[in-house]
Motif scaffolding. Sequence first.
Motif, short mmCIF file in Angstrom:
data_model
loop_
_atom_site.label_atom_id
_atom_site.label_comp_id
_atom_site.label_asym_id
_atom_site.label_seq_id
_atom_site.Cartn_x
_atom_site.Cartn_y
_atom_site.Cartn_z
N ASN A 1 -16.60 24.29 1.02
CA ASN A 1 -16.02 25.20 2.01
C ASN A 1 -14.51 25.31 1.80
O ASN A 1 -13.90 24.48 1.12
N LYS A 2 -13.94 26.33 2.41
CA LYS A 2 -12.52 26.61 2.19
C LYS A 2 -11.63 25.45 2.62
O LYS A 2 -10.60 25.19 2.02
N ASP A 3 -12.01 24.72 3.65
CA ASP A 3 -11.19 23.62 4.13
C ASP A 3 -11.08 22.49 3.11
O ASP A 3 -10.07 21.80 3.04
N GLY A 4 -12.11 22.30 2.30
CA GLY A 4 -12.09 21.23 1.30
C GLY A 4 -11.62 21.68 -0.07
O GLY A 4 -11.46 20.85 -0.97
N TYR A 5 -11.38 22.97 -0.21
CA TYR A 5 -11.03 23.51 -1.53
C TYR A 5 -9.75 22.89 -2.09
O TYR A 5 -9.72 22.46 -3.24
N GLU A 6 -8.68 22.87 -1.30
CA GLU A 6 -7.41 22.38 -1.82
C GLU A 6 -7.49 20.92 -2.26
O GLU A 6 -6.93 20.55 -3.29
N ALA A 7 -8.19 20.10 -1.49
CA ALA A 7 -8.32 18.69 -1.84
C ALA A 7 -9.11 18.52 -3.14
O ALA A 7 -8.72 17.73 -4.02
N LEU A 8 -10.20 19.26 -3.29
CA LEU A 8 -11.00 19.18 -4.52
C LEU A 8 -10.20 19.69 -5.71
O LEU A 8 -10.20 19.07 -6.78
N SER A 9 -9.51 20.79 -5.53
CA SER A 9 -8.70 21.36 -6.61
C SER A 9 -7.63 20.36 -7.06
O SER A 9 -7.44 20.13 -8.26
N LYS A 10 -6.98 19.75 -6.10
CA LYS A 10 -5.94 18.75 -6.41
C LYS A 10 -6.55 17.58 -7.18
O LYS A 10 -5.99 17.12 -8.19
N THR A 11 -7.71 17.10 -6.74
CA THR A 11 -8.38 15.98 -7.42
C THR A 11 -8.77 16.35 -8.84
O THR A 11 -8.59 15.55 -9.77
N LEU A 12 -9.29 17.55 -9.03
CA LEU A 12 -9.68 17.98 -10.38
C LEU A 12 -8.48 18.01 -11.32
O LEU A 12 -8.57 17.57 -12.47
N PHE A 13 -7.35 18.52 -10.83
CA PHE A 13 -6.15 18.54 -11.67
C PHE A 13 -5.67 17.11 -11.96
O PHE A 13 -5.32 16.78 -13.08
N GLU A 14 -5.64 16.26 -10.92
CA GLU A 14 -5.16 14.90 -11.10
C GLU A 14 -6.04 14.09 -12.05
O GLU A 14 -5.56 13.26 -12.80
N GLN A 15 -7.34 14.34 -12.01
CA GLN A 15 -8.30 13.56 -12.79
C GLN A 15 -8.73 14.24 -14.08
O GLN A 15 -9.66 13.77 -14.74
N ARG A 16 -8.08 15.33 -14.47
CA ARG A 16 -8.54 16.11 -15.62
C ARG A 16 -8.64 15.29 -16.89
O ARG A 16 -9.52 15.53 -17.71
N GLN A 17 -7.79 14.29 -17.07
CA GLN A 17 -7.86 13.45 -18.26
C GLN A 17 -9.19 12.68 -18.32
O GLN A 17 -9.66 12.32 -19.38
N ASN A 18 -9.77 12.43 -17.13
CA ASN A 18 -11.02 11.65 -17.05
C ASN A 18 -12.27 12.48 -17.28
O ASN A 18 -13.31 11.93 -17.62
N TRP A 19 -12.22 13.79 -17.04
CA TRP A 19 -13.45 14.59 -17.12
C TRP A 19 -13.38 15.78 -18.08
O TRP A 19 -14.40 16.25 -18.55
N ALA A 20 -12.22 16.32 -18.37
CA ALA A 20 -12.12 17.61 -19.05
C ALA A 20 -12.27 17.56 -20.56
O ALA A 20 -12.40 18.60 -21.19
N TYR A 21 -12.26 16.39 -21.14
CA TYR A 21 -12.26 16.31 -22.60
C TYR A 21 -13.46 15.50 -23.08
O TYR A 21 -13.80 14.48 -22.51
N GLY A 22 -14.11 15.97 -24.08
CA GLY A 22 -15.28 15.30 -24.63
C GLY A 22 -16.55 16.06 -24.30
O GLY A 22 -16.60 16.88 -23.40
N LYS A 23 -17.59 15.75 -25.06
CA LYS A 23 -18.87 16.46 -24.89
C LYS A 23 -19.60 16.05 -23.63
O LYS A 23 -20.47 16.77 -23.17
N ASP A 24 -19.27 14.90 -23.09
CA ASP A 24 -19.96 14.43 -21.90
C ASP A 24 -19.26 14.86 -20.61
O ASP A 24 -19.42 14.24 -19.57
#
Length: 163
Positions: A132-155
């Motif tokens: 939902n819109k209320d949780g969007y900013e928090a999730l977006s921030k987490t995705l950017f902060e954690q991108r090194q952990n999830w964005a690279y690699g085949k898994d």
Amino acid sequence: MSQQMKYSFIAIIVISVILLVSFLTFRTKRVLEENPILSESGEVIEKPSYSDLRSELVKIKDIDVVIGDNEAPITIFEYASYSCSHCANFSARVYPKLKEEYIDTGKVRFILRDFPLDEPSLRAAQLTRCINKDGYEALSKTLFEQRQNWAYGKDFPEKLSSS
């Protein structure tokens, strides 16, 4: 071969290349002007003007994430990719201050548009649309902060689901 002949030969080659490029440029322009773009039904598609394109780009769409007052005098559009280091830097260092000083005070309306540069970023953008819109900013921030952990690699799908 004398030095003068070498320079003359080089000059002839350079002039020939310039003439060839000029010819191809003007020919391509003429061909494009003489052959209109047709739709699937065979109708001539008019080339949009700059103002048409601009007005289409600044339209707020249902899929846009809108943060701030709809009546704000200034609208900022951000095109972001969750795997982009520059976008992550903006999210961490610039956006909080922008939000505090301009968005929260009603001076700016902020529109976020997904611009995924790769499949992991596309999947992350899809994930943000499931909340939902209320949780969007928090999730977006987490995705950017954690991108090194999830964005690279085949898994990345497994890593993304556990972030």
